[in-house]
Design an enzyme around this catalytic site. Structure first.
Site, PDB file in Angstrom:
ATOM      1  N   ARG A  59      52.910  39.117  74.963  1.00 35.51           N
ATOM      2  CA  ARG A  59      52.333  38.545  76.184  1.00 35.51           C
ATOM      3  C   ARG A  59      53.352  38.288  77.268  1.00 35.51           C
ATOM      4  NH1 ARG A  59      49.077  37.753  72.321  1.00 35.51           N
ATOM      5  NH2 ARG A  59      51.026  37.424  71.247  1.00 35.51           N
ATOM      6  N   THR A  60      54.448  37.649  76.935  1.00 33.97           N
ATOM      7  CA  THR A  60      55.383  37.253  77.985  1.00 33.97           C
ATOM      8  C   THR A  60      55.943  38.491  78.675  1.00 33.97           C
ATOM      9  OG1 THR A  60      55.917  35.293  76.710  1.00 33.97           O
ATOM     10  CG2 THR A  60      57.444  35.859  78.475  1.00 33.97           C
ATOM     11  N   LYS A  88      76.147  47.603  69.992  1.00 27.67           N
ATOM     12  CA  LYS A  88      77.609  47.757  69.896  1.00 27.67           C
ATOM     13  C   LYS A  88      78.315  46.420  70.039  1.00 27.67           C
ATOM     14  CE  LYS A  88      77.287  52.225  72.283  1.00 27.67           C
ATOM     15  NZ  LYS A  88      77.621  52.881  73.558  1.00 27.67           N
ATOM     16  N   ARG A 109      64.645  36.594  77.403  1.00 26.69           N
ATOM     17  CA  ARG A 109      64.229  35.884  76.181  1.00 26.69           C
ATOM     18  C   ARG A 109      65.328  36.093  75.154  1.00 26.69           C
ATOM     19  NH1 ARG A 109      58.555  36.099  72.988  1.00 26.69           N
ATOM     20  NH2 ARG A 109      58.075  34.654  74.673  1.00 26.69           N
ATOM     21  N   HIS A 140      60.157  27.155  76.952  1.00 22.20           N
ATOM     22  CA  HIS A 140      59.452  28.378  77.344  1.00 22.20           C
ATOM     23  C   HIS A 140      58.684  27.992  78.621  1.00 22.20           C
ATOM     24  CE1 HIS A 140      57.329  32.040  77.357  1.00 22.20           C
ATOM     25  NE2 HIS A 140      56.866  32.090  76.118  1.00 22.20           N
TER      26      HIS A 140
HETATM   27  C1  NCD Z   1      55.268  31.914  72.035  1.00 24.27           C
HETATM   28  C2  NCD Z   1      56.786  32.008  71.993  1.00 24.27           C
HETATM   29  O1  NCD Z   1      57.352  33.091  72.046  1.00 24.27           O
HETATM   30  O2  NCD Z   1      57.379  30.937  71.929  1.00 24.27           O
HETATM   31  N1  NCD Z   1      54.660  33.140  72.361  1.00 24.27           N
HETATM   32  C3  NCD Z   1      54.368  33.417  73.657  1.00 24.27           C
HETATM   33  O3  NCD Z   1      55.257  33.617  74.449  1.00 24.27           O
HETATM   34  N2  NCD Z   1      53.091  33.376  74.031  1.00 24.27           N
HETATM   35  C4  NCD Z   1      54.660  31.282  70.850  1.00 24.27           C
HETATM   36  C5  NCD Z   1      54.946  31.831  69.492  1.00 24.27           C
HETATM   37  O4  NCD Z   1      55.674  32.811  69.311  1.00 24.27           O
HETATM   38  O5  NCD Z   1      54.389  31.259  68.557  1.00 24.27           O
END
Ligand code: NCD
Length: 313
Positions: A59-60, A88, A109, A140
């Protein structure tokens, strides 16, 4: 289109340090975008967004990509170490310097706490905004923005709500960011449903006791569900558990039961940042309480708003 004002920050690293005013601007602009999504299709013409994902994401990453494309921009990036110089041993700092030269903004991320902050310190020198797509178990922030956008869309307010949080409250970065966000909007009652070993991080709990939030260590969801306006469900963050034995001990104990919803208020909404594993049975998807897919869709509008604020002119 409402006048496009700037935010007071040039990066989105964590909700904790964001001003309430900036948060409100992002939500307001996202609402306009949701109402007229095609009016903004040229806002980021010619701009490039880099997506630097050291951890899995659906999703992100894809909603940032969709948001950028809907604004007329383009994306580059990687979503695993395979095929990049990370294999590397290239450092986070060097990777960010490179991407700052290739793009107009970077979403990152990374599994380590502090990673987004480090990236922002590096990218700052090149005038490139950093947006955190999740930094370890820390924060997040864009998830919290879309979470509160969804709550506000339904209730038209972000205070005076009874909100239940269930599952892994310790390693879920979405929980930390959501609580930081809610703590900026007046009084809300937060009921915490979790196994003792998965309670809120102590530092977060301590911080929140000095805010407007009323935190309650709740015992039993069945007893409290009738009072809730929002039930926010989380996945056990298996990959962040320090001890696999703990995972085996707690897995499955926070699965929602459909029958529980019989005592819920009709306006109760169930949110989940997704992905779900087994916390919410599929049959609940059909209920009017289930808002998690709409919540995920809202991610596109909220991220369009953020990208336009940080990259647009
Ligand atoms: C979340 C995350 O990556 O923290 N996912 C997301 O971005 N919607 C939640 C999760 O991984 O449980």
């Amino acid at each position: 289109m409402v006048s496009h004002r700037k935010l007071s920050t040039s990066h989105i690293i964590g909700i904790r340090e964001m001003s309430e005013e900036d948060i409100q601007k992002i939500l307001d602009y996202a609402k306009e975008m949701k109402n007229n999504p095609f009016e903004y299709s040229e806002r980021l013409n010619g701009k490039i967004l880099a997506l630097a994902f050291w951890e899995p994401s659906t999703r992100t990453r894809l909603s940032f990509e969709s948001a950028m494309l809907r604004l007329g921009g383009r994306t580059i990036g990687f979503s695993s170490q395979a095929g990049t110089s990370l294999e590397k041993g290239e450092s986070l700092t060097d990777t960010i310097i490179m991407l700052a030269g290739y793009s107009d903004g970077i979403v990152i991320r990374h599994p380590l706490r502090g990673s987004a902050k480090l990236a922002a310190n590096v990218a700052e020198r090149y005038g490139i905004p950093i947006i955190s797509g999740g930094s370890g178990s820390q924060e997040h922030p864009t998830q919290a923005l879309l979470d509160i956008f969804t709550i506000n869309e339904r209730f038209n307010r972000l205070s005076g709500l009874n909100i239940g949080l269930i599952g892994d409250l310790r390693y879920s970065r979405t929980i930390s960011s959501l609580l930081f966000a809610l703590s900026k909007f007046g009084r809300n009652r937060i009921s915490l449903f979790s196994h003792p070993s998965l309670g809120l991080q102590e530092e977060l709990h301590y911080y929140l006791t000095n805010t407007n939030l009323e935190l309650i260590q709740a015992k039993n969801l069945a007893e409290s569900i009738s009072e809730l306006d929002v039930l926010y469900v989380t996945r056990l963050q298996k990959e962040r558990f320090p001890d696999p034995m703990l995972y085996n001990e707690v897995k499955g104990i926070y699965q929602l039961r459909t029958a529980l919803l019989n005592s819920a208020k009709p306006e109760l909404i169930i949110l989940h940042p997704l992905p779900r594993v087994d916390e919410i049975p599929y049959e609940i998807d059909k209920s009017n309480h289930a808002l998690y897919f709409e919540q995920a869709k809202n991610g596109v509008y909220v991220r369009m708003s953020i990208l336009d604020f940080l990259i647009g002119s």
